[in-house]
Design an enzyme around this catalytic site. Structure first.
Site, PDB file in Angstrom:
ATOM      1  CE  LYS A  62      -3.663  -2.454   2.475  1.00  0.00           C
ATOM      2  NZ  LYS A  62      -4.644  -2.626   3.761  1.00  0.00           N
ATOM      3  CE1 TYR A 113      -9.053  -3.575   0.997  1.00  0.00           C
ATOM      4  CE2 TYR A 113      -8.277  -1.397   0.222  1.00  0.00           C
ATOM      5  CZ  TYR A 113      -7.940  -2.660   0.842  1.00  0.00           C
ATOM      6  OH  TYR A 113      -6.902  -2.964   1.404  1.00  0.00           O
ATOM      7  CG  PHE A 167     -13.560   0.952   7.526  1.00  0.00           C
ATOM      8  CD1 PHE A 167     -13.011   0.355   6.426  1.00  0.00           C
ATOM      9  CD2 PHE A 167     -14.422   0.173   8.391  1.00  0.00           C
ATOM     10  CE1 PHE A 167     -13.271  -0.988   6.191  1.00  0.00           C
ATOM     11  CE2 PHE A 167     -14.471  -1.041   8.059  1.00  0.00           C
ATOM     12  CZ  PHE A 167     -13.957  -1.720   6.951  1.00  0.00           C
ATOM     13  NE  ARG A 172      -5.884 -12.587   5.148  1.00  0.00           N
ATOM     14  CZ  ARG A 172      -6.833 -11.550   5.145  1.00  0.00           C
ATOM     15  NH1 ARG A 172      -6.735 -10.357   4.403  1.00  0.00           N
ATOM     16  NH2 ARG A 172      -7.896 -11.413   6.068  1.00  0.00           N
ATOM     17  CB  THR A 222      -7.363  -6.264  10.030  1.00  0.00           C
ATOM     18  OG1 THR A 222      -7.519  -7.368   9.347  1.00  0.00           O
ATOM     19  CG2 THR A 222      -7.601  -4.795   9.259  1.00  0.00           C
ATOM     20  NE  ARG A 270      -2.032  -5.792   7.180  1.00  0.00           N
ATOM     21  CZ  ARG A 270      -3.138  -6.450   6.627  1.00  0.00           C
ATOM     22  NH1 ARG A 270      -3.684  -7.172   7.690  1.00  0.00           N
ATOM     23  NH2 ARG A 270      -3.568  -6.205   5.640  1.00  0.00           N
ATOM     24  CG  ASN A 311      -3.345  -2.585   7.259  1.00  0.00           C
ATOM     25  OD1 ASN A 311      -3.272  -2.183   5.940  1.00  0.00           O
ATOM     26  ND2 ASN A 311      -4.370  -3.377   7.577  1.00  0.00           N
ATOM     27  CG  HIS A 333      -4.913  -6.533  -0.230  1.00  0.00           C
ATOM     28  ND1 HIS A 333      -6.094  -6.719   0.430  1.00  0.00           N
ATOM     29  CD2 HIS A 333      -4.853  -7.284  -1.361  1.00  0.00           C
ATOM     30  CE1 HIS A 333      -6.670  -7.785  -0.202  1.00  0.00           C
ATOM     31  NE2 HIS A 333      -6.093  -8.060  -1.487  1.00  0.00           N
ATOM     32  CD  GLU A 343      -8.296  -9.414  -3.457  1.00  0.00           C
ATOM     33  OE1 GLU A 343      -7.117  -9.743  -3.347  1.00  0.00           O
ATOM     34  OE2 GLU A 343      -9.169  -9.172  -2.563  1.00  0.00           O
TER      35      GLU A 343
END
Ligand code: GTP
Ligand code: MG
Length: 149
Positions: free
Chosen positions: A9, A49, A57, A85, A91, A102, A112, A115, A126
């Protein structure tokens, strides 16, 4: 074989974490098959998203993702979605165990860093959203037989 969509990100790019993040997946044995840097449009960010559209948010999330360059990646290998993950962490970086990306690099949930697709179905959606088929490389790394038995 399984693929996951992984994205550094804007915070991760600004902080110079791209190399370290790619390195972690490479070292694990995952094969890099897609890689590009871009500033996402609001349309692309909102589609990415879409599951969060309508949540409080969501506008901030789209603002953040479109605020700068991201690095879009596709990694391939056994169980890469779930293992990716696990490597990324929770998260909320403060709730992530040490050793996860993270936890090692972040504090706030809205910063964070990375993704990762949350299921094989999400990954397929995606990858198709972010990459054209001819942007994904088909090759066999010579180390494959030393990573898989
Ligand atoms: P991604 O890999 O970015 O999809 O994160 P995730 O799968 O761990 O979390 P999720 O898909 O549920 O949420 C997407 C992003 O929205 C998260 O990475 C957070 O930055 C943000 N987010 C999620 N839940 C909340 C929340 O309750 N409050 C706020 N402010 N942000 C949230
Ligand atoms: Mg998610």
């Amino acid at each position: 074989t399984e693929r996951s969509f992984i994205m550094v990100k804007p915070d991760g790019v600004h902080r110079g974490l791209v190399g370290d993040i790619i390195k972690r997946f490479e070292q694990r044995g995952y094969k890099l098959v897609g890689c590009k840097v871009l500033v996402p449009s609001r349309e692309l960010a909102a589609k990415h998203y879409a599951e969060h559209d309508g949540k409080p948010f969501f506008p901030k999330l789209v603002d953040f993702l479109t605020s700068g360059a991201v690095v879009a990646l596709v990694f391939e290998g056994k169980d890469v979605v779930k293992t990716g993950r696990t490597m990324i962490g929770a998260t909320n970086p403060l709730a992530s165990p040490p050793g996860t990306i993270r936890a090692d690099f972040g504090i706030d949930m809205g910063r964070n860093i990375i993704h990762g697709s949350d299921s094989v179905e999400s990954a397929m959606r995606e990858i198709a959203l972010w990459f054209r088929a001819d942007e994904l490389a088909d090759y066999t790394p010579v180390a494959t037989a030393w990573i898989y038995e």
